[in-house]
Write an enzyme that holds these catalytic residues in place. Structure first.
Site, PDB file in Angstrom:
ATOM      1  N   SER A  92      40.816  57.620  52.473  1.00 21.32           N
ATOM      2  CA  SER A  92      41.436  56.670  53.394  1.00 21.32           C
ATOM      3  C   SER A  92      40.569  56.269  54.585  1.00 21.32           C
ATOM      4  O   SER A  92      40.970  55.375  55.337  1.00 21.32           O
ATOM      5  CB  SER A  92      42.775  57.222  53.888  1.00 21.32           C
ATOM      6  OG  SER A  92      43.734  57.148  52.858  1.00 21.32           O
ATOM      7  N   LYS A  95      40.148  52.674  54.625  1.00 14.60           N
ATOM      8  CA  LYS A  95      41.083  51.758  55.279  1.00 14.60           C
ATOM      9  C   LYS A  95      40.470  51.107  56.514  1.00 14.60           C
ATOM     10  O   LYS A  95      40.823  49.983  56.869  1.00 14.60           O
ATOM     11  CB  LYS A  95      42.373  52.506  55.650  1.00 14.60           C
ATOM     12  CG  LYS A  95      43.226  52.919  54.460  1.00 14.60           C
ATOM     13  CD  LYS A  95      44.461  53.696  54.902  1.00 14.60           C
ATOM     14  CE  LYS A  95      45.473  53.900  53.770  1.00 14.60           C
ATOM     15  NZ  LYS A  95      44.999  54.798  52.708  1.00 14.60           N
ATOM     16  N   TYR A 178      52.979  55.871  57.102  1.00 11.79           N
ATOM     17  CA  TYR A 178      51.631  55.779  56.547  1.00 11.79           C
ATOM     18  C   TYR A 178      51.717  55.468  55.064  1.00 11.79           C
ATOM     19  O   TYR A 178      52.477  56.117  54.330  1.00 11.79           O
ATOM     20  CB  TYR A 178      50.898  57.093  56.790  1.00 11.79           C
ATOM     21  CG  TYR A 178      49.439  57.073  56.429  1.00 11.79           C
ATOM     22  CD1 TYR A 178      48.528  56.380  57.214  1.00 11.79           C
ATOM     23  CD2 TYR A 178      48.966  57.758  55.320  1.00 11.79           C
ATOM     24  CE1 TYR A 178      47.187  56.365  56.902  1.00 11.79           C
ATOM     25  CE2 TYR A 178      47.628  57.757  54.994  1.00 11.79           C
ATOM     26  CZ  TYR A 178      46.730  57.054  55.783  1.00 11.79           C
ATOM     27  OH  TYR A 178      45.406  57.046  55.460  1.00 11.79           O
ATOM     28  N   GLU A 300      42.657  55.261  64.333  1.00  8.78           N
ATOM     29  CA  GLU A 300      43.688  55.824  65.210  1.00  8.78           C
ATOM     30  C   GLU A 300      42.960  56.433  66.401  1.00  8.78           C
ATOM     31  O   GLU A 300      41.882  57.014  66.247  1.00  8.78           O
ATOM     32  CB  GLU A 300      44.489  56.886  64.451  1.00  8.78           C
ATOM     33  CG  GLU A 300      45.232  56.285  63.259  1.00  8.78           C
ATOM     34  CD  GLU A 300      45.501  57.277  62.131  1.00  8.78           C
ATOM     35  OE1 GLU A 300      45.264  58.494  62.337  1.00  8.78           O
ATOM     36  OE2 GLU A 300      45.902  56.838  61.043  1.00  8.78           O
ATOM     37  N   LYS A 343      39.550  58.961  61.960  1.00  8.69           N
ATOM     38  CA  LYS A 343      40.265  58.711  60.712  1.00  8.69           C
ATOM     39  C   LYS A 343      39.910  59.794  59.707  1.00  8.69           C
ATOM     40  O   LYS A 343      38.740  60.170  59.565  1.00  8.69           O
ATOM     41  CB  LYS A 343      39.903  57.341  60.122  1.00  8.69           C
ATOM     42  CG  LYS A 343      40.740  56.955  58.894  1.00  8.69           C
ATOM     43  CD  LYS A 343      42.173  56.665  59.264  1.00  8.69           C
ATOM     44  CE  LYS A 343      43.060  56.423  58.044  1.00  8.69           C
ATOM     45  NZ  LYS A 343      43.479  57.701  57.406  1.00  8.69           N
TER      46      LYS A 343
END
Length: 390
Positions: A92, A95, A178, A300, A343
């Protein structure tokens, strides 16, 4: 009680380092590497042993200077050692690349994040996506899309049918859940707006513009010798398989050296073309908060200094598996330097973590060929970053 925080010097764009390690950087790179490696090794090796991880690559950037530390093997069968060029699945963390492509599409005038999903993709007209924005898909606030596609819909030929019949659990923009289907559709819409397949746009446009020459969605035959084998919970060699929107949600394979270059581009994008600078700023914009975590696009982040406990909470299983009411940031929070941006990413046989602190011009990449707990990754990074910024 929260554990000790990574210390900062506020309001310094390009800080002066006062730790012994940082002072050494100006003396001798090899000597500095030795001292930094002592910290890295002490943090990494016990976790590798405890979690039975065959190989780990660690890359650290300090004031634009890269440092690489490699442990173990890329393949237990061949015994080939991990290097800074070994290709790992980053799950991920992909992403953040997808988010950058979508933000680049907006900066190029091809996409508006405020549009509804069905405005971008008319196939979705008459579905819940008439009332869900592109931005809400990119921030997991569409209304409760699940973590994974249901097995019967986990195929590119069936995913649009799934979206057309899907019904939200929450009003769009009120809860974070999520979700691979959420971020995956976000990337799919971005590619649709740009008029080319996602894989083509990523491998032929975005990755080269970022200066990444050894990052792939599909590893070429002549690079397969660098592609590590991952190991599952039964210690069997595995690599990620196909799925609906796999490229968009978890498909990037890259090396520690390329991923560190990506971190440097995120911290210091001035050398990139203007639309890409704008795209990175968009991904670093805060759209809402859940606890102490601020949600950007892909990334984030946390106010800096940040405690270990705060990072652990933000990267916990609860944060990934459960829906959380959000606190919208209106207007969205402009990009800031005094944050820790991070992340995590996993596939069946790999585990990745990336964290960087723009105000300190320092970042870390940790890549492993086993999926081990996020908490262990966060603790390793916190230990190392704390030693380098104390």
């Amino acid at each position: 009680m929260e554990s000790g925080s990574i210390m900062s010097k506020k309001n310094q764009k390009k800080p002066v380092f006062y730790s012994a390690f940082a002072l050494l950087l100006g003396v001798s790179h090899s000597f500095a590497d030795d001292r930094i490696e002592a910290v890295v090794k002490a943090a990494i090796e016990p976790v590798m042993q405890r979690q039975q991880i065959p190989g780990v690559a660690v890359a650290i950037t300090v004031n634009g200077q890269p440092h690489y530390f490699n442990y173990g093997v890329a393949s237990k069968e061949s015994g080939k050692a991990v290097t800074q060029d070994t290709l790992f699945e980053i799950g991920s963390v992909s992403k953040t690349f997808t988010a950058t492509l979508a933000a680049y599409a907006q900066a190029s005038g091809k996409l508006s994040l405020s549009e509804s999903a069905s405005q971008v993709l008319p196939t979705l007209h008459g579905s819940a996506f008439d009332n869900i924005s592109v931005l809400q898909l990119g921030t997991y606030t569409a209304g409760g899309l699940p973590l994974q596609f249901p097995s019967e819909a986990d195929h590119r030929d069936k995913m649009l049918g799934y979206y057309k019949q899907w019904k939200p659990t929450y009003a769009a923009g009120t809860h974070r859940q999520y979700s691979n289907p959420s971020l995956g559709l976000f990337g799919y819409l971005a590619a649709h707006s740009m008029g080319a397949p996602f894989d083509t746009l990523m491998e032929k446009t975005l990755l080269p513009k970022l200066g990444l020459k050894h990052s792939y969605l599909k590893v070429p035959k002549d690079q397969m010798g660098l592609y590590a084998w991952g190991y599952d919970k039964n210690d069997k060699p595995v690599r990620v398989g196909p799925g609906a929107l796999d490229s968009e949600a978890y498909g990037v394979k890259t090396s520690a050296s390329d991923l560190l270059r990506y971190v440097e581009a995120n911290m210091n994008p001035a050398s990139l073309e203007k639309p890409l600078q704008q795209a990175i700023a968009t991904t670093h914009t805060g759209y809402y908060k859940v606890g102490e975590m601020t949600q950007g696009l892909g990334w984030e982040f946390y106010n800096y200094p940040v405690t270990l406990d705060t990072l652990l909470a933000g990267n916990s299983s609860q944060m990934a598996m459960e829906a959380h009411a959000v606190q919208p940031l209106n207007p969205p929070q402009s990009p800031r330097d005094n944050v820790l941006i991070n992340k995590t990413g996993s596939t069946g046989g790999f585990g990745a973590y990336v964290a960087f602190i723009p105000a300190k011009d320092i970042g870390i990449v940790i890549l492993a060929n086993k999926n081990y707990p996020n908490a262990e990754r966060v603790k390793i990074a916190h230990t190392i970053l704390s030693a380098l910024t104390e």
